[in-house]
Design an enzyme around this catalytic site. Sequence first.
Site, PDB file in Angstrom:
ATOM      1  N   LYS A 170      -1.912  -1.590  -4.203  1.00  0.00           N
ATOM      2  CA  LYS A 170      -3.160  -0.466  -3.858  1.00  0.00           C
ATOM      3  C   LYS A 170      -2.223   0.799  -3.798  1.00  0.00           C
ATOM      4  O   LYS A 170      -1.210   1.291  -3.261  1.00  0.00           O
ATOM      5  CB  LYS A 170      -3.812  -0.625  -2.248  1.00  0.00           C
ATOM      6  N   LYS A 211       0.855  -1.200  -0.060  1.00  0.00           N
ATOM      7  CA  LYS A 211      -0.129   0.227  -0.175  1.00  0.00           C
ATOM      8  C   LYS A 211       0.505   1.611   0.095  1.00  0.00           C
ATOM      9  O   LYS A 211       1.859   0.989   0.830  1.00  0.00           O
ATOM     10  CB  LYS A 211      -1.073  -0.124   1.422  1.00  0.00           C
TER      11      LYS A 211
END
Length: 343
Positions: free
Chosen positions: A267, A213
């Site tokens: 992400k 992320k």
Amino acid sequence: MNKFTPAKPAGARGVDEITGSRRLRRMRKADWSRRLVQENRLTVDDLIWPIFVVEGKGIREPIAAMPGVFRLSIDLAVKEAERAAKLGIPALATFPNVDISLRDQTGSHILDPDNVINRATRAIKDAVPQIGIITDAALDPFTSHGHDGILRDGIIVNDETVEQVTAAAVIQAAAGADIIAPSDMMDGRIGAIRDALDANGFQDVAIMSYATKFASAFYGPYREAVGTAGLLKGDKKTYYIDHANSDEAVREAEQDIAEGADMLMVKPGLPYLDIIRRLKDEFQMPTFAYQVSGEYSMIKAAGANGWIDGEKAMLESLLAFKRAGCDGILTYFAPEVAEMLKG
């Protein structure tokens, strides 16, 4: 007007000679042949639908920065889960927007078995037991400062956060979550959650690790959706990955696999297709991407203004994830795409 055909230069080769008679356009000449050799396909089985839940009843509140996306009260979230199941969408990912009065420095409301996210899980599972439920054990929707962890003297404290995230994961599993997807990026969280789930009889609950992320500019509309946009103090660079780093992302994924992750997530999505490809090639693990709110909103806004064909851009973007190696995609486009695929 005289027609003029330029003379072929002496010694010039024809196309067949240049290509060795390998004309790559042959299989592009017709729709049937293009379909015959298509390498990647998008199906409803690739879709995970993120939804936002709030307290109340009969609430369908539009999110200004995410056209077509709503905050839903639990009763309407159940109806949307029923619609998703009929469309064949395999799973939902649920995210809460909780009242500011319930948020504090440590995000303690995440430990309430009757908070909105756990009640939503139970309600959806009761009504639509066949659909998968993915929950996030991160603290940011529950903290008064908008961070994913516990803030002490201006520092996100890793180990105390891991303890709380782990406790929340067990509570979410008890409510019926099928997959825990912790997005906080604290060191050691995957192993701690796996140990706690197993110790409490939830060996069959999987972990989708937000392994990579990134500290991205594409999260803005999501923060509006969960009500953290005006709360965040500082930034999240001490725990999210620098978007300049690729090797670090591989190390993060490798660590999470060693700790017991069942699936990996990248992400955001489209700006990080290279990371998806690296992880898939390196680990051959189930790999997912989150097409985040900023990606969704850009396509929607450009489409609404007539600058691009929004529908074609949506489908192209999702197929790009499959080409990069994704087994599935978290996308706010899920119901729209599922309707198109069904039709």
